[in-house]
Scaffold this motif. Structure first.
Motif, short mmCIF file in Angstrom:
data_model
loop_
_atom_site.label_atom_id
_atom_site.label_comp_id
_atom_site.label_asym_id
_atom_site.label_seq_id
_atom_site.Cartn_x
_atom_site.Cartn_y
_atom_site.Cartn_z
N TRP A 1 0.77 -1.23 -0.08
CA TRP A 1 -0.12 -0.06 -0.03
C TRP A 1 0.89 1.08 0.13
CZ3 TRP A 1 -3.27 -1.92 4.43
CH2 TRP A 1 -4.37 -3.27 4.07
N MET A 2 1.83 1.35 0.95
CA MET A 2 2.78 2.23 1.01
C MET A 2 3.54 2.78 -0.20
SD MET A 2 2.02 3.65 3.55
CE MET A 2 3.32 4.89 3.62
N LYS A 3 3.79 1.58 -1.14
CA LYS A 3 4.52 1.86 -2.39
C LYS A 3 3.67 2.33 -3.47
CE LYS A 3 8.24 -1.65 -1.66
NZ LYS A 3 8.73 -2.98 -2.10
N THR A 4 2.52 2.03 -3.44
CA THR A 4 1.58 2.17 -4.59
C THR A 4 0.77 3.26 -4.17
OG1 THR A 4 -0.24 0.82 -3.62
CG2 THR A 4 1.18 -0.08 -5.21
N ASN B 1 -4.64 5.34 5.19
CA ASN B 1 -4.65 5.80 6.83
C ASN B 1 -5.46 4.98 7.66
OD1 ASN B 1 -3.30 8.76 6.45
ND2 ASN B 1 -4.86 8.72 4.83
N ILE B 2 -4.62 4.04 8.50
CA ILE B 2 -5.39 3.45 9.45
C ILE B 2 -5.24 3.92 10.72
CG2 ILE B 2 -5.39 1.08 10.48
CD1 ILE B 2 -4.55 -0.07 7.62
N GLU B 3 -6.26 4.21 11.14
CA GLU B 3 -6.31 5.21 12.44
C GLU B 3 -6.59 4.30 13.83
OE1 GLU B 3 -8.65 8.75 11.97
OE2 GLU B 3 -7.33 9.49 10.68
N SER B 4 -7.19 3.20 13.54
CA SER B 4 -7.42 2.40 14.76
C SER B 4 -7.25 1.18 14.58
CB SER B 4 -8.99 2.95 15.31
OG SER B 4 -9.93 2.44 14.44
N ARG C 1 1.62 3.80 10.42
CA ARG C 1 2.36 5.04 11.09
C ARG C 1 1.24 6.13 11.31
NH1 ARG C 1 7.39 5.28 12.16
NH2 ARG C 1 7.44 7.48 11.42
N THR C 2 -0.14 5.80 10.96
CA THR C 2 -1.09 6.75 11.33
C THR C 2 -1.94 6.26 12.28
OG1 THR C 2 -2.44 5.65 9.17
CG2 THR C 2 -1.12 7.71 8.66
N LEU C 3 -1.61 5.29 12.93
CA LEU C 3 -2.43 4.58 14.06
C LEU C 3 -2.64 5.70 15.32
CD1 LEU C 3 -3.80 2.01 14.84
CD2 LEU C 3 -1.75 1.37 16.05
N HIS C 4 -3.85 5.89 15.70
CA HIS C 4 -4.16 6.67 16.96
C HIS C 4 -4.50 5.93 18.05
CE1 HIS C 4 -4.05 10.95 15.21
NE2 HIS C 4 -4.34 10.27 14.09
N SER C 5 -5.24 4.82 17.64
CA SER C 5 -5.93 4.17 18.80
C SER C 5 -5.87 2.64 18.66
CB SER C 5 -7.60 4.66 18.77
OG SER C 5 -8.13 3.63 19.88
N ILE C 6 -5.41 2.10 19.90
CA ILE C 6 -5.45 0.69 20.20
C ILE C 6 -6.73 0.06 20.97
CG2 ILE C 6 -3.85 -1.33 21.02
CD1 ILE C 6 -1.59 0.04 19.90
#
Length: 201
Positions: free
Chosen positions: A24-27, A33-36, A60-65
């Motif tokens: 995903w990051m390459k393309t 943007n996976i935030e949770s 890298r865009t993770l906000h919540s676990i």
């Protein structure tokens, strides 16, 4: 959200995720943007939990676990699990992380000490929402958690702290309240230290 998967299915998902994330990051680097990330009612046995931790640096865009227990399989997050999670967060590979929800688990003093160390060592510079309700924190854990506010910097903006159902009594509650008695905590909107418990046993 990953809910109620079998061990085999979850292992397949977790094991393939780093490869998918790299693709995903390459393309489409600006569109992923996976935030949770929520794991619910699935037993994270050692191999699966390790695979879960290996996924985090790719978010890298993770906000919540959010990790919820699997009572039917008698699996709960322990101090050892939280210590492992803290070691990953300490690498700061999830720079956007700001919310941790681990209610109804088996977290005690050692886990709290590890979590607080993230702040004391400046490995986590922001956290808005913490839910550790219905664990096993007790007075000693509450006193350890109070250290978080004693060392907190202006760049940490805790707005919600939920630690109800943890057997916190006089000493622990007093320690927390004393540490919160400062204008620096003006952003704290909600704190729950009630004795009610929804713990699964």
């Amino acid at each position: 959200i990953v809910k109620g998967l079998s061990a085999m299915d979850l292992h397949l998902f977790l094991s393939s995720f780093p490869i998918l994330a790299e693709m995903w990051m390459k393309t489409t680097p600006n569109e992923v943007n996976i935030e949770s990330l929520t794991i619910s009612d699935t037993p994270l046995v050692p191999a699966l939990f390790n695979a879960y931790l290996e996924c985090l640096p790719y978010l890298r865009t993770l906000h919540s676990i959010t990790i919820l227990p699997s009572p039917k399989d008698k699996w709960y997050l322990s101090d050892a699990h939280l210590i492992q999670l803290v070691s990953v967060l300490a690498t700061q590979q999830c720079p956007e992380f700001d919310s941790l929800h681990i209610p109804n688990q088996r977290i005690g003093v050692k886990g709290i000490d590890a979590f607080v160390s993230l702040f004391i060592n400046n490995h986590l510079l922001k956290c808005y929402d913490i839910d550790m309700s219905n664990n096993r924190i007790g007075d000693k854990g509450a006193i350890a958690l109070a250290k978080l506010f004693n060392h907190i910097s202006q760049s940490v903006f805790i707005q919600r702290l939920c630690i109800s159902g943890n057997g916190i009594k006089g000493r622990g509650g007093t320690s927390l309240l004393n540490s919160l008695g400062s204008e620096e905590r003006i952003l704290l909107q909600e704190i729950d230290v009630s004795g009610r418990s929804n713990r699964h046993e």
